[in-house]
Design an enzyme around this catalytic site. Structure first.
Site, mmCIF file in Angstrom:
data_model
loop_
_atom_site.group_PDB
_atom_site.id
_atom_site.type_symbol
_atom_site.label_atom_id
_atom_site.label_comp_id
_atom_site.label_asym_id
_atom_site.label_seq_id
_atom_site.Cartn_x
_atom_site.Cartn_y
_atom_site.Cartn_z
ATOM 1 C CB CYS A 59 -3.718 -1.679 4.604
ATOM 2 S SG CYS A 59 -2.243 -1.989 5.574
ATOM 3 C CG ASP B 170 -0.422 -11.181 12.590
ATOM 4 O OD1 ASP B 170 -0.617 -10.296 11.738
ATOM 5 O OD2 ASP B 170 0.694 -11.423 13.090
ATOM 6 C CD GLU C 284 1.234 -12.385 9.555
ATOM 7 O OE1 GLU C 284 2.206 -12.321 10.313
ATOM 8 O OE2 GLU C 284 0.932 -11.491 8.739
ATOM 9 N NE ARG D 190 7.157 -8.320 3.088
ATOM 10 C CZ ARG D 190 6.321 -8.192 4.096
ATOM 11 N NH1 ARG D 190 6.430 -8.991 5.137
ATOM 12 N NH2 ARG D 190 5.385 -7.283 4.077
ATOM 13 N NE ARG E 243 8.996 -17.208 6.934
ATOM 14 C CZ ARG E 243 8.290 -16.188 7.453
ATOM 15 N NH1 ARG E 243 8.489 -14.963 7.033
ATOM 16 N NH2 ARG E 243 7.423 -16.398 8.399
ATOM 17 C CD GLU F 44 -1.831 -3.972 1.454
ATOM 18 O OE1 GLU F 44 -1.644 -5.199 1.634
ATOM 19 O OE2 GLU F 44 -1.503 -3.111 2.266
ATOM 20 C CD GLU G 30 10.537 -13.399 4.378
ATOM 21 O OE1 GLU G 30 11.124 -13.551 5.461
ATOM 22 O OE2 GLU G 30 9.440 -12.800 4.274
ATOM 23 N NE ARG H 288 3.469 -16.701 4.515
ATOM 24 C CZ ARG H 288 4.036 -15.861 5.407
ATOM 25 N NH1 ARG H 288 3.315 -15.354 6.382
ATOM 26 N NH2 ARG H 288 5.315 -15.572 5.309
ATOM 27 C CG ASN I 293 -1.808 -7.858 7.795
ATOM 28 O OD1 ASN I 293 -1.596 -8.229 6.643
ATOM 29 N ND2 ASN I 293 -1.754 -6.600 8.150
ATOM 30 C CB CYS J 106 -1.063 0.004 1.098
ATOM 31 S SG CYS J 106 -0.400 0.109 2.767
HETATM 32 P P1 ATP Z 1 5.826 -13.238 8.864
HETATM 33 O O1 ATP Z 1 5.804 -12.916 10.319
HETATM 34 O O2 ATP Z 1 5.285 -14.584 8.539
HETATM 35 O O3 ATP Z 1 7.136 -12.943 8.213
HETATM 36 P P2 ATP Z 1 4.934 -10.630 8.252
HETATM 37 O O4 ATP Z 1 4.486 -10.154 9.573
HETATM 38 O O5 ATP Z 1 6.276 -10.260 7.760
HETATM 39 O O6 ATP Z 1 4.790 -12.230 8.193
HETATM 40 P P3 ATP Z 1 3.185 -8.839 6.941
HETATM 41 O O7 ATP Z 1 4.251 -7.830 6.839
HETATM 42 O O8 ATP Z 1 2.092 -8.662 7.921
HETATM 43 O O9 ATP Z 1 3.853 -10.273 7.176
HETATM 44 O O10 ATP Z 1 2.617 -9.077 5.466
HETATM 45 C C1 ATP Z 1 1.242 -9.234 5.191
HETATM 46 C C2 ATP Z 1 0.958 -10.546 4.500
HETATM 47 O O11 ATP Z 1 1.833 -10.723 3.395
HETATM 48 C C3 ATP Z 1 1.193 -11.780 5.355
HETATM 49 O O12 ATP Z 1 0.080 -12.059 6.166
HETATM 50 C C4 ATP Z 1 1.360 -12.839 4.302
HETATM 51 O O13 ATP Z 1 0.098 -13.243 3.785
HETATM 52 C C5 ATP Z 1 2.089 -12.102 3.205
HETATM 53 N N1 ATP Z 1 3.538 -12.367 3.270
HETATM 54 C C6 ATP Z 1 4.459 -11.652 3.960
HETATM 55 N N2 ATP Z 1 5.694 -12.153 3.771
HETATM 56 C C7 ATP Z 1 5.552 -13.213 2.930
HETATM 57 C C8 ATP Z 1 6.465 -14.153 2.343
HETATM 58 N N3 ATP Z 1 7.767 -14.076 2.577
HETATM 59 N N4 ATP Z 1 5.978 -15.111 1.515
HETATM 60 C C9 ATP Z 1 4.651 -15.176 1.270
HETATM 61 N N5 ATP Z 1 3.743 -14.334 1.792
HETATM 62 C C10 ATP Z 1 4.170 -13.355 2.613
HETATM 63 ZN ZN ZN Z 2 -0.704 -2.083 3.740
HETATM 64 MG MG MG Z 3 8.133 -11.234 7.625
#
Ligand code: ATP
Ligand code: ZN
Ligand code: MG
Length: 513
Positions: A472, A430, A443, A350, A361, A369, A352, A479, A446, A320
């Site tokens: 948002c 979450d 998760e 990201r 992940r 979004e 990771e 996921r 959210n 967003c």
């Molecule tokens: P986590 O704690 O599992 O790393 P996050 O808190 O980093 O998650 P948010 O920043 O809240 O995740 O991102 C919002 C959404 O984006 C998550 O609920 C998930 O559906 C998705 N998401 C985030 N990171 C990933 C990833 N590395 N792979 C797939 N989906 C992801």
């Molecule tokens: Zn957002």
């Molecule tokens: Mg994360």
């Protein structure tokens, strides 16, 4: 820092500032001025100017001074109320008026030494090794001493104040991380019988539904899983977005630094960002050595490339933030609220690192979004409505075992929003589901109410003058699929009727020998 929550309230910590500086003048002072005139000036600073605005007995003091040709050397000592660097700027301004009468101007400030000491009750193991604009850090049991490396322009930019804020933030972050109560169960579904005990990613690889892509944490989704993703998206659209009047937009997927400065991501995104660079020039000649190197070695000379490109931002991380540029600096008409829009136009990235795991992940993932904007009350009410509707999807259509948890990111406490988080007005819910093959909770999406963070960051206002809020919700398609498939398996005959109907028959396209 303003803390609205009583229990979180901190007594202001004690600070001590010691500054040695010189004011450089345009002419020699010794001949022009009577020393008693400067002495009188210093006395009036110490009794009045440097105490203004501070409680009785507090403020700054010029403890030593000396006139040397065209310089006035000063040693200023202060407490937190009139910080020594502010005192110095006050002195410069007042002295300028006095010297003006003698047709002498102040050319600038030279800083010889600036030491700040803070009373420091750090949490646990927090150790500060390095700070910008700091030459030396001494961390003792209850005291933190910073020897600053600053010049006049750094004082103008309020670097010392920001440094103090930074170390306080580090301390608060450490404190918040140590707390366990930032996760709180809000809702738990019924227990469900699990029909599968394997890792769905492994199973999909076996069945050639997906293949590893060439990049790290990246997959190519075959027709079957793509069909499942689209079905999940359709459920989201039919059950939530259309009934609530959401309109689709297309958000940028390259994010320029200015966006992350405004959204706050520039404070910490660095270890997880995918960086984007542009060529320093598109002149083919500039690039000829790179092209030639590849042609003779069949290797891409990454090191050579690094010297010829320029970083301009990163790839979509939270989806967003770049949307807000659409509203930046604008005043929204009252009648447009609440605004409800969504984006599903591209991937998020990201880094990771070692955390990569299957489609759960990834470094490259797909997400819808959802963004809503309103006054405070509308924004909070809308998040509740959304949560009701999500509940229906997970219970009645996907039929999964899941739970909702309230999580308070530490930055809320840090930004003085601990009170709002406590009231559960600003913060994140979450959604987690159990993965039977590992017994872990994942998760999968959210719902966040972000308060006035984005409207403030992007200078968006409301016609009525009322505070503008936003929220948002990020729906991770991988996921959602990972959770569903982990609990229900890959065989469609075992799936809940409603979902089976929406997906239809899974397409079979590829056969490998
Ligand atoms: P986590 O704690 O599992 O790393 P996050 O808190 O980093 O998650 P948010 O920043 O809240 O995740 O991102 C919002 C959404 O984006 C998550 O609920 C998930 O559906 C998705 N998401 C985030 N990171 C990933 C990833 N590395 N792979 C797939 N989906 C992801
Ligand atoms: Zn957002
Ligand atoms: Mg994360």
């Amino acid at each position: 820092m303003k803390m609205t929550n009583e229990s979180e309230e901190e007594k202001p910590i004690d600070m001590e500032f010691k500054l040695k500086a010189a004011l450089k003048c345009s002419g020699s002072l010794s001949g022009e001025m009577d020393p008693s005139e400067i002495e009188k000036f210093v006395t009036s600073c110490n009794t009045d100017l440097l105490r203004r605005g501070a409680p009785p007995g507090c403020g700054a003091e010029i403890v030593k001074w000396n006139v040397a040709k065209d310089k006035i050397e000063l040693k200023i000592v202060s407490d937190r109320f009139v910080r020594a660097h502010d005192a110095l700027l006050r002195v410069k301004k007042e002295l300028g008026k006095l010297l003006g009468k003698h047709r002498i101007g102040i050319r600038g400030i030279e800083i010889e030494k600036y030491k700040i000491a803070l009373e420091w009750k750090a949490e646990g193991e927090l150790k500060i090794h390095k700070l910008p604009f700091v030459k030396e850090i001494k961390q003792e049991k209850e005291r933190l001493e910073l020897l600053l490396d600053v010049d006049e322009s750094a004082l103008d930019k309020r670097i010392p104040d920001r440094l103090i804020r930074l170390v306080e933030d580090k301390r608060d972050a450490a404190r918040w991380k140590g707390k366990s109560e930032h996760w709180e169960l809000l809702f738990e579904s019924d227990k469900k019988p699990f029909l599968f005990d394997k890792d769905p990613t492994e199973e999909m690889l076996q069945r050639d539904w997906i293949q590893h892509a060439a990049g790290r944490g990246q997959y190519i989704y075959g027709p079957q899983l793509t069909r499942i993703f689209r079905a999940l998206e359709k459920i989201l659209l039919d059950e939530i977005l259309m009934p609530l009047g959401y309109k689709e937009m297309i958000f940028p997927k390259f994010v320029a630094w200015d966006v992350w400065k405004r959204s706050g991501h520039a404070k910490g995104i660095y270890p997880e960002a995918y960086y984007v660079c542009t060529p320093k020039t598109r002149d083919p000649e500039y690039w000829e050595d790179v092209m030639d190197y590849f042609k003779v070695t069949n290797e891409v000379p990454v090191d050579m490339i690094m010297g010829k490109i320029e970083n301009v931002g990163g790839m979509c991380y939270a989806q967003c933030p770049p949307f807000w540029v659409f509203l930046q600096g604008k005043i929204l008409a009252n009648e447009t609220l609440p605004i409800t829009v969504f984006d599903r136009s591209g991937t998020s990235y990201r880094y990771e690192s070692g955390g990569l795991h299957g489609i759960e992940r990834l470094d490259e993932f797909h997400r819808v979004e959802i963004v809503w904007i309103g006054n405070k009350q509308q924004t909070i009410a809308h998040s509740k409505e959304l949560r009701e509707m999500y509940r229906h999807i997970f219970n009645d259509i996907l039929d999964i075992e899941w739970r909702e948890a309230w999580v308070t990111p530490w930055f809320m406490a840090q930004e003085g929003k601990a009170g709002l988080a406590e009231l559960k007005e600003v913060g994140t819910v979450d959604y987690e589901a159990v993965l039977p093959y590992s017994d872990k909770w994942l998760e999968f999406q959210n719902v966040s109410v972000n308060g006035d963070k984005y409207p403030k960051g992007f200078s968006v206002k409301l016609q009525s003058g009322e505070e503008l809020w936003s929220g948002c919700s990020g729906v991770g398609l991988e996921r959602w699929a990972a959770v569903f498939l982990a609990q229900k398996g890959l065989d469609t005959e075992n799936w809940p009727e409603k979902f089976k109907t929406i997906v239809g028959e899974l397409p079979e396209v590829f056969k490998f020998l």
